[in-house]
Write a protein that holds these residues in place. Structure first.
Motif, PDB file in Angstrom:
ATOM      1  N   LYS A 107       0.791  -1.231  -0.003  1.00 22.42           N
ATOM      2  CA  LYS A 107       0.124   0.105   0.145  1.00 22.42           C
ATOM      3  C   LYS A 107       1.025   1.115  -0.078  1.00 22.42           C
ATOM      4  CE  LYS A 107      -4.095  -2.147   1.101  1.00 22.42           C
ATOM      5  NZ  LYS A 107      -5.090  -2.506  -0.008  1.00 22.42           N
ATOM      6  N   LYS A 149      -4.304   0.466   7.253  1.00 21.31           N
ATOM      7  CA  LYS A 149      -4.249  -0.469   6.184  1.00 21.31           C
ATOM      8  C   LYS A 149      -2.792  -1.320   6.431  1.00 21.31           C
ATOM      9  CE  LYS A 149      -6.918   1.476   2.723  1.00 21.31           C
ATOM     10  NZ  LYS A 149      -7.056   1.976   1.126  1.00 21.31           N
ATOM     11  N   VAL A 159      -7.539  -4.108   6.183  1.00 17.94           N
ATOM     12  CA  VAL A 159      -8.092  -2.815   6.299  1.00 17.94           C
ATOM     13  C   VAL A 159      -8.880  -2.709   7.235  1.00 17.94           C
ATOM     14  CG1 VAL A 159      -9.159  -0.862   5.196  1.00 17.94           C
ATOM     15  CG2 VAL A 159      -7.769  -2.563   3.761  1.00 17.94           C
ATOM     16  N   ILE A 161     -11.428   0.022   9.528  1.00 21.21           N
ATOM     17  CA  ILE A 161     -12.105   1.266   9.462  1.00 21.21           C
ATOM     18  C   ILE A 161     -12.603   1.734  10.872  1.00 21.21           C
ATOM     19  CG2 ILE A 161     -13.847   2.782   8.541  1.00 21.21           C
ATOM     20  CD1 ILE A 161     -13.083   1.406   5.912  1.00 21.21           C
ATOM     21  N   GLU A 190      -4.786   6.369   6.527  1.00 23.47           N
ATOM     22  CA  GLU A 190      -5.370   7.121   5.202  1.00 23.47           C
ATOM     23  C   GLU A 190      -6.478   8.081   5.894  1.00 23.47           C
ATOM     24  OE1 GLU A 190      -4.560   4.226   1.619  1.00 23.47           O
ATOM     25  OE2 GLU A 190      -6.873   5.252   1.841  1.00 23.47           O
ATOM     26  N   GLU A 191      -6.603   9.181   5.321  1.00 16.06           N
ATOM     27  CA  GLU A 191      -7.936  10.022   5.539  1.00 16.06           C
ATOM     28  C   GLU A 191      -9.064   9.170   5.019  1.00 16.06           C
ATOM     29  OE1 GLU A 191      -9.140  13.868   2.854  1.00 16.06           O
ATOM     30  OE2 GLU A 191      -7.505  12.618   2.245  1.00 16.06           O
ATOM     31  N   PHE A 192     -10.241   9.299   5.344  1.00 17.78           N
ATOM     32  CA  PHE A 192     -11.522   8.602   5.184  1.00 17.78           C
ATOM     33  C   PHE A 192     -12.224   9.263   4.028  1.00 17.78           C
ATOM     34  CE2 PHE A 192     -16.025   7.564   5.300  1.00 17.78           C
ATOM     35  CZ  PHE A 192     -15.885   6.288   5.253  1.00 17.78           C
ATOM     36  N   LEU A 193     -12.447   8.733   2.875  1.00 14.98           N
ATOM     37  CA  LEU A 193     -13.275   9.416   1.912  1.00 14.98           C
ATOM     38  C   LEU A 193     -14.539   8.814   1.739  1.00 14.98           C
ATOM     39  CD1 LEU A 193     -10.415   8.699  -1.002  1.00 14.98           C
ATOM     40  CD2 LEU A 193     -10.895  10.905   0.296  1.00 14.98           C
ATOM     41  N   GLU A 197     -18.232   3.728  -3.960  1.00 18.41           N
ATOM     42  CA  GLU A 197     -17.187   2.974  -4.606  1.00 18.41           C
ATOM     43  C   GLU A 197     -17.702   2.485  -5.889  1.00 18.41           C
ATOM     44  OE1 GLU A 197     -15.949   0.926  -0.704  1.00 18.41           O
ATOM     45  OE2 GLU A 197     -14.299   0.369  -2.212  1.00 18.41           O
ATOM     46  N   LYS A 219     -19.346  -6.084  -1.563  1.00 14.63           N
ATOM     47  CA  LYS A 219     -18.622  -6.912  -0.498  1.00 14.63           C
ATOM     48  C   LYS A 219     -18.916  -7.470   0.647  1.00 14.63           C
ATOM     49  CE  LYS A 219     -14.039  -4.647  -2.047  1.00 14.63           C
ATOM     50  NZ  LYS A 219     -14.113  -3.541  -2.729  1.00 14.63           N
ATOM     51  N   MET A 278     -13.000   5.833  -5.365  1.00 11.62           N
ATOM     52  CA  MET A 278     -14.295   6.320  -4.727  1.00 11.62           C
ATOM     53  C   MET A 278     -14.831   7.408  -5.471  1.00 11.62           C
ATOM     54  SD  MET A 278     -15.860   5.756  -1.717  1.00 11.62           S
ATOM     55  CE  MET A 278     -14.763   5.181  -0.430  1.00 11.62           C
ATOM     56  N   ILE A 287      -8.722   4.387  -4.470  1.00 12.52           N
ATOM     57  CA  ILE A 287      -8.625   3.634  -3.066  1.00 12.52           C
ATOM     58  C   ILE A 287      -7.564   2.732  -3.010  1.00 12.52           C
ATOM     59  CG2 ILE A 287      -9.992   2.160  -1.663  1.00 12.52           C
ATOM     60  CD1 ILE A 287     -11.351   4.504  -1.256  1.00 12.52           C
ATOM     61  N   GLU A 288      -7.181   2.096  -4.282  1.00 13.03           N
ATOM     62  CA  GLU A 288      -6.322   0.962  -4.123  1.00 13.03           C
ATOM     63  C   GLU A 288      -6.100   0.623  -5.875  1.00 13.03           C
ATOM     64  OE1 GLU A 288      -7.165  -2.924  -2.979  1.00 13.03           O
ATOM     65  OE2 GLU A 288      -9.208  -2.956  -3.847  1.00 13.03           O
TER      66      GLU A 288
HETATM   67  P1  AMP Z   1      -8.548  -1.671   0.139  1.00 12.39           P
HETATM   68  O1  AMP Z   1      -8.115  -3.043   0.498  1.00 12.39           O
HETATM   69  O2  AMP Z   1      -7.498  -0.669   0.167  1.00 12.39           O
HETATM   70  O3  AMP Z   1      -9.449  -1.700  -1.063  1.00 12.39           O
HETATM   71  O4  AMP Z   1      -9.667  -1.348   1.156  1.00 12.39           O
HETATM   72  C1  AMP Z   1     -10.824  -2.170   1.515  1.00 12.39           C
HETATM   73  C2  AMP Z   1     -11.870  -1.084   1.718  1.00 12.39           C
HETATM   74  O5  AMP Z   1     -11.911  -0.319   2.690  1.00 12.39           O
HETATM   75  C3  AMP Z   1     -12.547  -0.450   0.420  1.00 12.39           C
HETATM   76  O6  AMP Z   1     -12.913  -1.250  -0.626  1.00 12.39           O
HETATM   77  C4  AMP Z   1     -12.984   0.791   0.968  1.00 12.39           C
HETATM   78  O7  AMP Z   1     -14.498   0.322   1.131  1.00 12.39           O
HETATM   79  C5  AMP Z   1     -12.477   0.714   2.413  1.00 12.39           C
HETATM   80  N1  AMP Z   1     -11.717   2.014   2.251  1.00 12.39           N
HETATM   81  C6  AMP Z   1     -10.368   1.819   1.939  1.00 12.39           C
HETATM   82  N2  AMP Z   1      -9.521   3.076   1.825  1.00 12.39           N
HETATM   83  C7  AMP Z   1     -10.729   3.815   2.261  1.00 12.39           C
HETATM   84  C8  AMP Z   1     -10.691   5.229   2.420  1.00 12.39           C
HETATM   85  N3  AMP Z   1      -9.371   6.002   2.257  1.00 12.39           N
HETATM   86  N4  AMP Z   1     -11.514   5.952   2.681  1.00 12.39           N
HETATM   87  C9  AMP Z   1     -12.828   5.127   2.670  1.00 12.39           C
HETATM   88  N5  AMP Z   1     -12.973   4.034   2.956  1.00 12.39           N
HETATM   89  C10 AMP Z   1     -11.818   3.289   2.436  1.00 12.39           C
END
Ligand code: AMP
Ligand code: GLY
Length: 422
Positions: A107, A149, A159, A161, A190-193, A197, A219, A278, A287-288
């Protein structure tokens, strides 16, 4: 062409189905495959991470191309392994080399890449045991919820939250202390967005690219997007809210700088890029990155690819993707995932699956299945993905649900609300 496809999920059954339509295909091997791929290809009992065995098989069976489904062989360097070996270096591998696979494998690497190339993404800080205090301080500058993460691959579970600041600090320390094993020895905060999605799927040869399509997956295990995270319970492509204007922003702000960034950084890349986005009030944020196709997104994207997929793969390997024919079906495809009772927690395997022959008008992609004599048995949490075409999303979903109802096994469960939010 003789093709060796690595993997065993619904994604790989969809790839196998699509490869079978190619006039170029002579022989398709899938390692290890499932009961669905066994019907249309030859399953080979090989571990996708056992590179010496894969080499041996490729040489003995005149394999002309290796297509990698899941991420871990890529992160472990299967492409590099082929390139470094005189005997197999001319067999093209679809999927990036180890360096490019770091976009998914780390990441921190992905965030640095995005910041270097001005690709919109959440603010972040990368923390290890050595700068834990900085992590606490960064958390204090953020508003809840807090996103933590694990840096490395954690099978989709790395991950967290968290709503409460103190709890986030405690979890940060626990992650660094081994909660997710080695994957969490570095943590990205990370900052929350806040937004909706969706994902966009791109194929690149490292020089040019084709945007296949966008898709949305579901998911959570429960209806209304509740309960535990899963690998994915269903998907839709195209995504109704991803209209011209938004997709143009995605292209200009995300896809083009990503492909250019790979070139500027001298990161060779031949394969799929799965960009998790996002939509924040009409603006896309990354996001990834994943360095493979999604599952179950593949089960809605590949049915929409009208072009010959082996032509496209060959064009990628020769870096001639700019010259390749490429056309997508404009219809909607939806998929509904049938899972085992109890998934994503404990579940039983080995249940006989019946009524597969009653399915009418949908594509059935096996995910976790195996053969036992003439029976098809459940063999995983996600069992079967039912994909359907429709002139509208509603029509496609109605067909997927109708056929999902027909297939039977003990403990069958699926979400009846895929697409509910669109
Ligand atoms: P990732 O493995 O990075 O895809 O993260 C898993 C899930 O966490 C994502 O599908 C999003 O729903 C949520 N997520 C990850 N990063 C963020 C973010 N910065 N802000 C809000 N939701 C996030
Ligand atoms: N469906 C999400 C993934 O393949 O990672």
């Amino acid at each position: 062409m003789n093709v060796l496809l690595l993997g065993s999920g619904g994604r790989e059954h969809a790839f196998a189905w699509k490869f079978n339509q190619s006039k170029k295909l002579e022989k398709l091997f899938v390692a290890p495959g499932n009961a669905g791929t066994a019907e249309i290809a030859e399953n080979i009992d090989l571990d996708p991470n056992d590179f010496p065995k894969i080499k041996e098989f490729a040489l003995a069976n005149q394999v002309d191309m290796v297509v990698v489904g899941p991420e871990d062989p890529l992160v472990n360097g299967i492409h590099d392994f082929f390139l470094a070996d005189e005997q197999i270096k001319n067999i093209p591998v679809i999927g990036p080399e180890k360096l490019g696979a770091q976009l998914e494998g780390s990441k921190d690497f992905a965030k640095e890449f995005m910041f270097r190339h001005d690709i919109p993404t959440a603010q972040y800080k990368s923390i290890t045991k050595d700068n834990l205090e900085e992590g606490y301080q960064f958390l204090e500058t953020l508003k809840a919820p807090y996103v933590l993460k694990a840096d490395g691959l954690a099978a989709g579970k790395g991950v967290l939250i968290i709503n409460d600041l103190d709890e986030a600090k405690t979890s940060l320390k626990e992650m660094l202390g081994g909660m997710f094993g080695e994957a969490g020895s570095r943590v990205v905060i990370e900052e929350f967005l806040s937004g909706i999605e969706l994902s966009v799927f791109v194929l690149t040869d490292g020089k040019s690219y084709k945007t296949l399509a966008e898709a949305k997956d579901y998911k959570r295990i429960g209806e209304g997007d509740t309960g535990l995270n899963t690998g994915g319970m269903g998907a839709i492509s195209p995504v109704p809210f991803a209209k011209g204007d938004f997709m143009q922003k995605v292209e200009e702000r995300v896809i083009v700088p990503t492909i250019n960034g790979l070139q500027k950084d001298n990161i060779p890349y031949k394969g799929f890029v799965f960009i998790g986005l996002m939509n924040v009030e009409g603006d896309p944020y990354v996001i990834e990155y994943n360095v493979r196709m999604g599952d179950p997104e593949t089960e809605v994207i590949l049915p929409r690819v009208k072009s010959d997929l082996l032509d496209l793969m060959e064009a990628v390997s020769k870096q001639e993707l700019d010259k390749a024919d490429f056309e997508m079906d404009t219809r909607t495809v939806t998929t509904v995932m049938l899972v085992s009772g109890g998934y994503p927690e404990d579940y039983e395997k080995g249940k006989a699956i019946t009524n597969l022959n009653k399915v009418d008008g949908s594509l059935v992609f096996h995910a976790g299945t195996c053969n036992s004599g003439s029976d098809v048995l459940t063999n995983g949490g996600r069992v079967i993905s039912v994909s359907s075409y429709g002139e509208t999303m509603e029509a496609a979903l109605a067909l997927s649900f109708k056929n999902a109802d027909l297939i039977d096994y003990e403990g069958k469960y699926f979400r009846r609300d895929i697409g509910f939010d669109l």
